[in-house]
Scaffold this active site. Structure first.
Site, PDB file in Angstrom:
ATOM      1  N   ASP A  95      -8.951  11.613  32.786  1.00  0.00           N
ATOM      2  CA  ASP A  95     -10.328  11.928  33.173  1.00  0.00           C
ATOM      3  C   ASP A  95     -10.960  10.785  33.958  1.00  0.00           C
ATOM      4  O   ASP A  95     -10.666   9.611  33.701  1.00  0.00           O
ATOM      5  CB  ASP A  95     -11.184  12.197  31.945  1.00  0.00           C
ATOM      6  CG  ASP A  95     -10.794  13.468  31.220  1.00  0.00           C
ATOM      7  OD1 ASP A  95     -10.150  14.324  31.855  1.00  0.00           O
ATOM      8  OD2 ASP A  95     -11.120  13.599  30.032  1.00  0.00           O
ATOM      9  N   TYR A 147      -4.981   6.458  22.162  1.00  0.00           N
ATOM     10  CA  TYR A 147      -6.263   6.172  22.782  1.00  0.00           C
ATOM     11  C   TYR A 147      -7.114   5.265  21.894  1.00  0.00           C
ATOM     12  O   TYR A 147      -7.028   5.326  20.664  1.00  0.00           O
ATOM     13  CB  TYR A 147      -7.071   7.451  23.004  1.00  0.00           C
ATOM     14  CG  TYR A 147      -6.439   8.465  23.908  1.00  0.00           C
ATOM     15  CD1 TYR A 147      -6.730   8.495  25.272  1.00  0.00           C
ATOM     16  CD2 TYR A 147      -5.560   9.423  23.413  1.00  0.00           C
ATOM     17  CE1 TYR A 147      -6.167   9.443  26.117  1.00  0.00           C
ATOM     18  CE2 TYR A 147      -4.986  10.378  24.241  1.00  0.00           C
ATOM     19  CZ  TYR A 147      -5.287  10.384  25.588  1.00  0.00           C
ATOM     20  OH  TYR A 147      -4.722  11.326  26.409  1.00  0.00           O
ATOM     21  N   ARG A 193     -12.107  14.188  23.398  1.00  0.00           N
ATOM     22  CA  ARG A 193     -13.484  14.668  23.513  1.00  0.00           C
ATOM     23  C   ARG A 193     -13.768  15.797  22.524  1.00  0.00           C
ATOM     24  O   ARG A 193     -14.861  15.901  21.969  1.00  0.00           O
ATOM     25  CB  ARG A 193     -13.765  15.147  24.935  1.00  0.00           C
ATOM     26  CG  ARG A 193     -14.010  14.035  25.921  1.00  0.00           C
ATOM     27  CD  ARG A 193     -14.226  14.591  27.310  1.00  0.00           C
ATOM     28  NE  ARG A 193     -13.019  15.238  27.809  1.00  0.00           N
ATOM     29  CZ  ARG A 193     -12.971  15.979  28.923  1.00  0.00           C
ATOM     30  NH1 ARG A 193     -14.072  16.187  29.615  1.00  0.00           N
ATOM     31  NH2 ARG A 193     -11.849  16.510  29.331  1.00  0.00           N
TER      32      ARG A 193
END
Length: 306
Positions: free
Chosen positions: A50, A78, A188
């Site tokens: 992203d 992440y 997300r």
């Protein structure tokens, strides 16, 4: 380009480039920059990252672009920051704020209980601004066009979802988290679902990818560092040894496989690299029945020695 080097060989400068992507850039932006820096059009990327995210992006250069579809990049890691108390249209800080709530009453125990339900094998509804196709159109394009649609939940695996720090200010709670997950998992969406389950809403304010498959930030360089030293992170032989299991082969076997013939199987599962006595990778092989056949000839006979 040197006059003595055949421009069509694809072996000179071939390899994987592991970029530490800056925020605000698309993956296509990174590819375009790398093409200019390396003076070649033969650059492609494995998966996307992203624009708001930073961190590991895997690119193939020259003949190594053919490796990209064969890489096993099914696990990712992440570091992220989740804000509790606010939900957005994109599940991250770039989207329109949909709701705001006072999250000051959310306890660490509350967070831990919900995080536990979002860990392991779960069903996850992808974020609406993903690249998933709905009736042939990318979901994120439908969102921008104001279309109404629903995405189905998909099975994903979240191997690790750890809260490493918590900060409280005003009515918000910011959580630093470490996530290790399967490909197809949206961090997300984890932020969104955590906030929703706690009744206060949540979204992602920062995302940094630290690992894709075997490739980590230790392999990565920024575009600025690449500009100072224009070269791949791993040449095509290093890339194959890093990404795949190995099988040593004889010079005779190397000659045979370079000409498109097959070898006898030795019981190695999945895709693996056939390594010649000089350390060069001749081909990537897969075994089926009585044959170990090439899925990619890295050094076909016509290119050997170039």
């Amino acid at each position: 380009m040197s006059a003595h080097r055949p421009p069509s060989s694809g072996l000179h400068g071939a390899g994987l480039l592991i970029v530490d992507k800056d925020g605000g850039m698309t993956s296509h932006d990174v590819v375009a920059r790398c093409r200019k820096i390396l003076h070649t059009r033969k650059v492609g990327h494995a998966g996307t990252l992203d624009p708001m995210a930073t961190g590991v992006l895997v690119l193939g250069v020259e003949r190594a672009t053919k490796l990209l579809g064969l890489l096993s990049l099914t696990t990712k890691a992440y570091s992220a920051t989740i804000r509790l108390g606010q939900a957005t249209a994109t599940d991250d800080a770039e989207g329109e704020v949909l709701s705001t709530a006072d999250a000051s009453g959310v306890t660490d125990a509350d967070v831990a209980a919900v995080v536990a339900t979002l860990t392991g094998d779960i069903l996850q509804v992808p974020t609406r601004v993903s690249a998933i196709k709905v009736d042939g159109q990318r979901a994120h394009k439908l969102v921008r066009a104001g279309e109404d649609f629903e995405l189905e939940a998909r099975p994903v695996t979240v191997e690790r979802f750890d809260v490493t720090a918590s900060r409280r200010h005003d009515s918000f709670v910011d959580l630093d988290v470490e996530v290790e997950c399967s490909s197809g998992t949206y961090v997300r969406a984890l932020a969104r679902d955590l906030g929703a389950a706690l009744g206060v809403g949540g979204h992602l304010t920062a995302l940094r990818r630290t690992r894709v498959g075997p490739f980590t930030l230790e392999h990565a360089r920024t575009l600025e560092q690449l500009a100072e030293n224009p070269a791949v992170s791993l040449d095509i032989d290093q890339a194959c040894r890093t990404a795949f299991a190995h099988r040593p082969i004889s010079a005779e076997e190397a000659e045979s496989i370079s000409q498109g013939r097959w070898l006898d199987p030795v019981g190695i599962p999945g895709t693996y690299a056939a390594i010649a006595p000089d350390g060069s990778t001749i081909a990537l092989l897969q075994e089926k029945g009585r044959r170990a056949s090439s899925v990619m000839v890295v050094r076909p006979a016509t290119l050997r020695g170039l």
